[in-house]
Design an enzyme around this catalytic site. Structure first.
Site, PDB file in Angstrom:
ATOM      1  N   HIS A  10     -36.808  15.470   3.427  1.00  0.00           N
ATOM      2  CA  HIS A  10     -35.958  14.533   3.758  1.00  0.00           C
ATOM      3  C   HIS A  10     -35.985  14.194   2.069  1.00  0.00           C
ATOM      4  CE1 HIS A  10     -33.735  10.907   5.747  1.00  0.00           C
ATOM      5  NE2 HIS A  10     -32.850  11.171   3.818  1.00  0.00           N
ATOM      6  N   TYR A  23     -34.038   6.787   9.320  1.00  0.00           N
ATOM      7  CA  TYR A  23     -32.904   6.059   9.368  1.00  0.00           C
ATOM      8  C   TYR A  23     -33.012   5.391  11.596  1.00  0.00           C
ATOM      9  CZ  TYR A  23     -29.910   9.841   7.762  1.00  0.00           C
ATOM     10  OH  TYR A  23     -29.762  10.440   6.559  1.00  0.00           O
TER      11      TYR A  23
END
Length: 267
Positions: free
Chosen positions: A98, A40
């Site tokens: 992730h 991110y």
């Protein structure tokens, strides 16, 4: 097992000042669960907002996610140390893989063992996974045991209820965390959800989140607007009738939003 707060603040697609402001406003509103990720590119802003809040560290649950480039045994622990540096923390509450390694290039048992090592080193209180299929979750369980996996974070909203993966995850004693719970705004515009919201004098977002919470899921909605942050957090007070739950259950259409090229073959 570390208890994950039922509702948290997601930070996907938030960067720079926007990420800082969202986390700062969220903490003021009462959020005590913040979800970020290495990819991110906002861990530094999240960490700055946490530090500036003055809230005692033990009162905020912080999750980050290890990107696919760092899944090798020799890289995973170092990547978490770098995340901690950016977040200005000494320990995470939860560290997740992730995504499974694209094409399963890195053996999953290698990554899971490295993640477990990160916990044993005190870098994180708990570990888990994200975007794992049933097959990937089976392999992860075989590698480290289901009690060592706190959650499987998957896309889950009224239009993609991911029932096979969610059911398997729950049956294994692992919590489901629902990301994109509002389907990037589609849920709040659906007439069925709007109708329930109007009757209950709630917002459509609150109804959607209340439905997910009633199904036992953790939810991590994202918002940059203070009033929406406050409203979303109040979803815990919305009580849906069985007929309301069934009406939202009926909206499942298998509509997936997160479909990167490297995604696994979904259940």
């Amino acid at each position: 097992m570390t208890r994950i707060p039922d509702i948290g603040l997601g930070t996907f697609r938030l960067q720079g000042q926007q990420a800082y402001d969202a986390v700062a406003n969220g903490l003021v509103a009462g959020y005590r669960h913040i979800d970020t990720a290495q990819i991110y590119a906002n861990e530094a802003e999240v960490g700055a907002a946490l530090a500036a809040s003055g809230i005692p560290r033990e009162q905020v649950f912080v999750t980050t996610k290890v990107w696919t480039e760092h899944l090798r045994a020799g890289a995973l622990v170092d990547s978490i140390k770098e995340s901690l540096r950016k977040l200005r923390l000494e320990q995470l509450d939860l560290a997740l893989i992730h995504w499974p390694s694209p094409g399963d290039e890195v053996p999953l048992d290698e990554s899971m063992q490295a993640l477990l090592q990160a916990r044993e080193l005190g870098l994180t209180r708990a570990i888990g996974v994200s975007n794992f299929t049933i097959a990937h979750l089976r392999t992860a369980i075989a590698a480290v045991g289901a009690p060592n996996i706190a959650t499987n974070q998957i896309e889950l909203h009224p239009f993609l209820q991911n029932r096979a993966a969610a059911g398997f995850t729950r049956e294994a004693g692992i919590r489901v965390t629902a990301y994109m719970p509002l389907a990037v705004g589609k849920a709040v515009a659906h007439p069925v959800i709007q109708g329930i919201a109007q009757r209950l004098q709630a917002t459509p977002a609150q109804v959607t989140l209340a439905w997910l919470l009633a199904r036992g899921h953790v939810v991590i909605p994202s918002s940059t607007r203070r009033e929406h942050l406050e409203q979303n957090l109040a979803a815990t007070r919305v009580q849906l009738a069985p007929a309301d739950l069934a009406a939202i259950d009926a909206l499942d259409a298998g509509e997936r939003i997160a479909t990167p090229e490297f995604a696994p073959r979904w259940d």
